[in-house]
Design a protein around this motif. Structure first.
Motif, mmCIF file in Angstrom:
data_model
loop_
_atom_site.group_PDB
_atom_site.id
_atom_site.type_symbol
_atom_site.label_atom_id
_atom_site.label_comp_id
_atom_site.label_asym_id
_atom_site.label_seq_id
_atom_site.Cartn_x
_atom_site.Cartn_y
_atom_site.Cartn_z
ATOM 1 N N MET A 14 -37.258 55.126 59.415
ATOM 2 C CA MET A 14 -37.115 54.924 58.005
ATOM 3 C C MET A 14 -37.247 55.814 57.187
ATOM 4 S SD MET A 14 -39.521 51.282 57.832
ATOM 5 C CE MET A 14 -39.341 51.592 56.166
ATOM 6 N N ALA A 15 -38.084 56.919 57.515
ATOM 7 C CA ALA A 15 -37.993 58.083 56.390
ATOM 8 C C ALA A 15 -36.844 58.663 56.363
ATOM 9 C CB ALA A 15 -39.098 58.875 56.995
ATOM 10 N N ALA A 16 -35.861 58.820 57.565
ATOM 11 C CA ALA A 16 -34.671 59.319 57.600
ATOM 12 C C ALA A 16 -33.786 58.635 56.711
ATOM 13 C CB ALA A 16 -34.373 59.357 58.848
ATOM 14 N N VAL B 142 -46.097 53.560 51.779
ATOM 15 C CA VAL B 142 -46.477 55.008 50.855
ATOM 16 C C VAL B 142 -46.235 56.118 51.545
ATOM 17 C CG1 VAL B 142 -48.210 56.198 49.611
ATOM 18 C CG2 VAL B 142 -48.125 53.853 49.238
ATOM 19 N N SER B 143 -46.856 56.200 53.023
ATOM 20 C CA SER B 143 -46.623 57.211 54.051
ATOM 21 C C SER B 143 -45.354 57.634 53.949
ATOM 22 C CB SER B 143 -47.365 56.991 55.273
ATOM 23 O OG SER B 143 -48.749 56.739 54.892
ATOM 24 N N ILE B 144 -44.438 56.555 54.469
ATOM 25 C CA ILE B 144 -43.042 56.755 54.853
ATOM 26 C C ILE B 144 -42.180 57.278 53.401
ATOM 27 C CG2 ILE B 144 -41.027 55.747 55.326
ATOM 28 C CD1 ILE B 144 -42.577 53.933 57.053
ATOM 29 N N ALA B 145 -42.681 56.819 52.405
ATOM 30 C CA ALA B 145 -41.900 57.273 51.050
ATOM 31 C C ALA B 145 -42.321 58.829 50.970
ATOM 32 C CB ALA B 145 -42.443 56.308 49.755
ATOM 33 N N VAL B 146 -43.574 59.140 50.701
ATOM 34 C CA VAL B 146 -44.109 60.487 50.648
ATOM 35 C C VAL B 146 -43.342 61.555 51.719
ATOM 36 C CG1 VAL B 146 -46.087 62.035 50.751
ATOM 37 C CG2 VAL B 146 -45.924 59.735 49.626
ATOM 38 N N ILE B 147 -43.353 61.133 53.071
ATOM 39 C CA ILE B 147 -42.968 62.291 54.032
ATOM 40 C C ILE B 147 -41.165 62.010 53.911
ATOM 41 C CG2 ILE B 147 -42.373 62.257 56.591
ATOM 42 C CD1 ILE B 147 -45.299 62.507 55.664
ATOM 43 N N SER B 148 -40.696 60.938 53.471
ATOM 44 C CA SER B 148 -39.212 61.102 52.934
ATOM 45 C C SER B 148 -38.914 61.987 52.128
ATOM 46 C CB SER B 148 -38.701 59.726 52.861
ATOM 47 O OG SER B 148 -37.463 59.666 52.662
ATOM 48 N N TRP B 149 -39.666 61.752 50.815
ATOM 49 C CA TRP B 149 -39.386 62.762 49.839
ATOM 50 C C TRP B 149 -39.588 64.322 50.276
ATOM 51 C CZ3 TRP B 149 -42.609 66.289 47.131
ATOM 52 C CH2 TRP B 149 -42.077 66.928 46.248
ATOM 53 N N MET B 150 -40.606 64.544 51.142
ATOM 54 C CA MET B 150 -41.178 65.987 51.383
ATOM 55 C C MET B 150 -39.877 66.539 52.076
ATOM 56 S SD MET B 150 -45.146 65.622 52.312
ATOM 57 C CE MET B 150 -45.248 67.150 53.227
ATOM 58 N N MET B 151 -39.289 65.835 53.130
ATOM 59 C CA MET B 151 -38.463 66.020 54.075
ATOM 60 C C MET B 151 -37.241 66.544 53.494
ATOM 61 S SD MET B 151 -39.060 66.246 57.522
ATOM 62 C CE MET B 151 -40.226 65.567 58.618
ATOM 63 N N ILE B 152 -36.763 65.674 52.561
ATOM 64 C CA ILE B 152 -35.312 65.846 51.729
ATOM 65 C C ILE B 152 -35.455 67.163 50.894
ATOM 66 C CG2 ILE B 152 -34.502 63.809 52.146
ATOM 67 C CD1 ILE B 152 -35.348 62.659 49.469
ATOM 68 N N PHE C 92 -37.467 69.999 51.096
ATOM 69 C CA PHE C 92 -38.076 70.863 51.687
ATOM 70 C C PHE C 92 -37.275 71.176 53.086
ATOM 71 C CE2 PHE C 92 -41.629 69.565 48.879
ATOM 72 C CZ PHE C 92 -41.589 70.640 48.200
ATOM 73 N N ALA C 93 -37.055 70.310 53.975
ATOM 74 C CA ALA C 93 -36.304 70.602 55.266
ATOM 75 C C ALA C 93 -35.140 70.016 55.174
ATOM 76 C CB ALA C 93 -37.108 70.297 56.358
ATOM 77 N N LYS C 94 -34.677 69.451 54.177
ATOM 78 C CA LYS C 94 -33.414 68.253 54.053
ATOM 79 C C LYS C 94 -33.623 67.369 54.981
ATOM 80 C CE LYS C 94 -32.053 71.406 50.831
ATOM 81 N NZ LYS C 94 -32.323 70.873 49.392
ATOM 82 N N ILE C 95 -32.477 66.490 55.101
ATOM 83 C CA ILE C 95 -32.437 65.440 55.833
ATOM 84 C C ILE C 95 -32.378 65.658 57.395
ATOM 85 C CG2 ILE C 95 -30.246 64.676 55.577
ATOM 86 C CD1 ILE C 95 -33.158 62.359 55.288
ATOM 87 N N ASP C 96 -31.741 66.666 57.676
ATOM 88 C CA ASP C 96 -31.304 66.887 58.994
ATOM 89 C C ASP C 96 -32.505 66.855 60.096
ATOM 90 O OD1 ASP C 96 -28.760 66.922 58.522
ATOM 91 O OD2 ASP C 96 -28.669 69.115 58.428
ATOM 92 N N GLY C 97 -33.729 67.627 59.471
ATOM 93 C CA GLY C 97 -34.821 67.677 60.348
ATOM 94 C C GLY C 97 -35.291 66.402 60.723
#
Length: 505
Positions: A200-202, A450-460, A462-467
């Protein structure tokens, strides 16, 4: 929170949180580890994913014509909780999500410009056109929806007819009996909860980047972490409020709107676009897909060392499996009162047809632009897929209206899918979920949302979506094994449903 299943909720929640923190603090190490693990998985087990998808497709066909096909979910006296149009809308929009709106326009470009080297297809040739379109049918029609349909159907029968608990372990009761209800059942639920949270985060990251690109096209606001944060907050607030309102309110209303906007955009793009080209290319490509179905489905590239199947088909199957397990809980829950055959039509046949129709129209539009305007390939190579997507839409008549409407569809598509999956995740994280009391607490829905939204934003950011996509992909392995076991359970039930159906006892 008093109804929280601690052994199911905390391990996946903390692991997802840890993945986000590591991507923020040491993104290079994060990407390096996930890349190596992902490459190993796809290279060594890619063929197993492809074969498993084909086996589940066979299970769907067998069950449709088996004695189980006539059985009504919930028993012969069960009355549907949803009318047929609402059920179809919810089932379709839950599985389609924002992926179809993005990849329907973008994926054909990849296959047209870079088809598999081992097939000796010249890029940008007429063979590449047919390969591109027929591959869209492979990736977005019957095989992926079979992966969804099998666990969802088995859960529906186990939950309503076998009177089992709201748990993924219930789907394997025909194979293992009560042994699956204890510790192993909790492990299964926790693992699948983890895979869906990452998936879901991806998906949310993809949707946010897509929306950011559209916002940049319309307003000039840079598609960057600051604008992504605002978009993420808006999307998160919407789907959390909708999920908190329950099935018969938020999800039902949003999915109904979603279906209507799908119909509007499909009809407009078809009528305003190269209609005859779309029809003729679709017919020819569908024929190629049918003729080469088994070859395309089981293509691994091993003999020639071609990695294209790992980058595309196997990658897709792994992600479909990762999503399917938890999504099955929601799809199964809303099927009460309908026969098994109707379930298969609604959750397999209709979405497959819709996926094929969408890919024919949007994929055909993209390919027509690629053939008639070489600038699209240049835009794709320099600006990335989301830039090429809006360049394609910019050429559509009334593009000033179409592009904002398309952005609304992307937004609504993800919100609708996230809504239903948040409900399923909260349900499997809770105790006391029954047909008479189907809704988990609002607090658990909010925490996951909220957790999924925050993790998703952090990923895209700082680590981009590939991670995060690769982490989601890794979750496909345990989910695939689970889905194969569920398929075996369903076949066991199919030939003697009376043995397991407690509504007749």
């Amino acid at each position: 929170m008093k109804n929280l299943r601690h052994t199911v909720f905390w391990p996946p929640f903390l692991l997802v949180l840890a993945a986000g923190i590591v991507s923020f603090t040491n993104k290079d190490a994060f990407i390096n580890i996930t890349t190596k693990a992902n490459d190993w998985l796809l290279m060594h087990l890619g063929g197993l994913f492809s074969l498993s998808g084909l086996l589940l497709l066979l299970v769907v066909v067998i069950v449709f014509f088996s004695p189980l096909g006539k059985v009504k979910i919930g028993g012969k006296d069960a009355k549907p909780m949803l009318n047929l149009p609402n059920w179809i809308a919810i089932a379709l929009t839950t599985t389609v999500a924002a992926g179809v709106t993005f990849w329907g326009l973008v994926e054909p470009i990849y296959h047209y410009l870079a088809p598999p080297e081992s097939l000796n297809i010249t890029p940008e040739s007429h063979e590449a056109v047919i390969f591109s379109m027929s591959t869209m049918y492979l990736h977005w029609t019957i095989t992926p929806y079979a992966i969804y349909c099998v666990p969802a159907l088995m859960f529906a029968f186990a939950y309503y007819n076998m009177k089992k608990s709201f748990s993924l372990s219930s789907t394997m009761a025909p194979l293992f009996g009560s042994k699956i209800d204890g510790r192993w059942g909790k492990v299964i639920d926790a693992v699948c909860l983890y895979t869906l949270a990452l998936g879901m985060a991806a998906a949310m990251g993809t949707a946010v980047i897509n929306l950011g690109g559209g916002l940049n096209y319309l307003t000039g606001i840079a598609s960057a972490p600051a604008s992504w944060a605002v978009i993420t907050a808006i999307v998160m607030t919407t789907f959390v409020i909708s999920a908190a309102s329950g099935l018969m309110n938020g999800i039902r209303i949003l999915s109904d709107i979603n279906m209507k906007v799908y119909v509007v955009i499909i009809l407009f793009i078809f009528v305003a676009g190269p209609s005859s080209f779309i029809i003729n290319l679709g017919v020819e490509s569908f024929g190629h897909y049918l003729t080469n179905f088994f070859e395309k489905s089981l293509f691994t590239g091993t003999a020639s060392g071609d990695q294209w199947p790992q980058w595309w088909t196997v990658f897709y199957w792994a992600n479909w499996f990762a999503w399917a397990a938890i999504t099955a809980l929601f799809l199964g829950r809303i099927s009460y009162g309908y026969s098994v055959r109707t379930f298969i039509i609604v959750n397999f046949a209709f979405p497959s047809f819709f996926g094929g129709l969408w890919m024919t129209i949007f994929g055909g539009t993209t390919i027509h632009r690629l053939i008639t305007d070489t600038k699209i390939a240049d835009i794709f190579n320099t600006g990335g897929p989301e830039t090429a997507l809006y360049a394609i839409l910019a050429d559509v008549p009334l593009s000033a209206v179409v592009i904002p409407f398309y952005l609304f569809i992307v937004y609504l598509s993800f919100v609708t899918a996230a809504d239903s999956n948040i409900s399923a995740m909260a349900g499997i994280s809770s105790t006391g979920i029954t047909p008479d009391s189907p809704e988990p607490s609002i607090a658990i829905k909010v925490i996951w949302g909220v957790s999924i939204a925050v993790i998703s934003w952090m990923m895209i950011s700082f680590a981009k979506i590939d991670g995060i996509k690769m982490l989601s992909n890794l979750g496909g392995l345990p989910a695939m094994i689970l889905c194969l076991l569920i398929g075996a359970s369903l076949l066991k039930v199919a030939w003697n449903p009376q043995k397991y159906d407690k509504t007749k006892q």
